[in-house]
Design a protein around this motif. Sequence first.
Motif: not given
Length: 523
Positions: A34-38
């Motif tokens: 989720p952090l990477m995609f955000w």
Amino acid sequence: MAVTQQEIENRLWDAADELRVAMPEAQYSSVVFPLMFWKYLSDTWEHTHQTFLKENEDLNLSAEEADEVEYSNYQTFKIPIIFPATVAELRASWSSILATVAQHGLGQRVRASLQAIESANPDKFSRLFGSMTWTSEAVLPGEVLASVMRAMDRTPKMHEGNMSHDVLGGAYEYLLKRFSDGSGTRAGQFFTPREVVELIIELLAPKNHESVYDPTCGSGGMLIAAASLLKSHGGRGYTLSLNGQEAVTDTAGVARMNLFMHNLTDFKVEVGDTLRDPRFKKPDGSVKQFDVIVANPPYSMKWKPWTNDPRAMGGVAPQSSADWAFVQHMIASMDPKKGRAGVVLPHGVLFRSGQEAAIRKRVLDDDLIEAVIGLPANLFYSTAIPTAILVFRAPGVKVKERRDGVLFIDASKRFTKIKNRNILTGADIADTVAAYRSGHAGNGAQGDSGRAGDLPSRFVPMAEILANGYDLNIGRYIKQAAAEKEDLGTLIDVYNIARAERQKAEQRMLSVLSAAGIEGFDE
């Protein structure tokens, strides 16, 4: 300067490694993806925003007019403004929230940002980020989350102007594999080794504008491989309609993010139990049909059997194992004109008796199985048992030379041993595909084998399979080399076959004794 694959992979792993003080490696993916995609969304939005400002600086637009022009002609998604009660106006972007990492309540702000992005883009990002339980201070302390974000921020900007989608998607796959390699079965449950995925997709050969469906899609690797393979063969991977269903909400989110990272936008990933609640349906309520169906379902999963389901051709799979229920669902999902399916399952499906034998008989009687391909043991992260690929074709779709029989290929000895498991090399995959494509309808004697692609293979007419009681055990039709070294996987396979044969013999004996009026024997 272009970003190298190695550089982004190293930086992303450094960020993931910050989690080691707070949670086991098996849980890293729920935070890192989720952090990477955000960050990817935010970097892409901000890069496009700067392009918009530069190209429209002389137009003297009002704020409202600027927003309308930007979202109509430039941006493909929204990063909205959020108004938490404790801070001044913030945009739900990576850079905005990163600037507040030293403040208390970082997890709450991150959660509010991700939820705001989902709400602002319901058609694209609904439920994308999963449950987000890791944003709770009790699960992941704010100082650890801050360390992860600072480390990830050292990753180069993730937008098309700075790195290709091939690099970005490759980095995502690197993390999937790294988590699976190092964390045991939990992460491995939704990650099928890339070489196994490639083999299945090569066998089914998707074509431009076809539909592809994975009923147990995990992280979406098979869907992505279908597009990648088509592109590598000169086709247009982006023309495929990609469809998947996944039972675990967070894993479905991983799949959606994975597809976006690979610049694949024509997809639909649904959440739910495929056997109990198939989400892809026609208007009349029957399951939707596709051109290509691929799956690596959970092996021998206990389930609640159907009571009245049209997918149950030949019977209902036993409660102890849903293997054949997944096959029945895939068969029902095949397009009647060109549908084909490939599934990886344990060898037990080839010879187990009882309800599974009844289903196997019906599938063979309908001439739906095209090929059975034995794979090496210890290929997967979640099990060391040997597996097989079963290839199916819709009724009448088989080429004439493949009708009324099954092609058997033994690829069980083709692998390279690495630290934790066995792998298939490019040559192993190529030889297996060559054996599949060149297999012919020969009526060789019991145990004879052709060696297309240097692999033992044989087309077995249906009459011989019927004479063997619809048993599809590969060893019945292809002799193993006499001097082969026995490994654990082979021994397990042989034991299972011998046990099934013993059970059949005992059942026949008990029937004869009972008919003769002799009692007192326990089954």
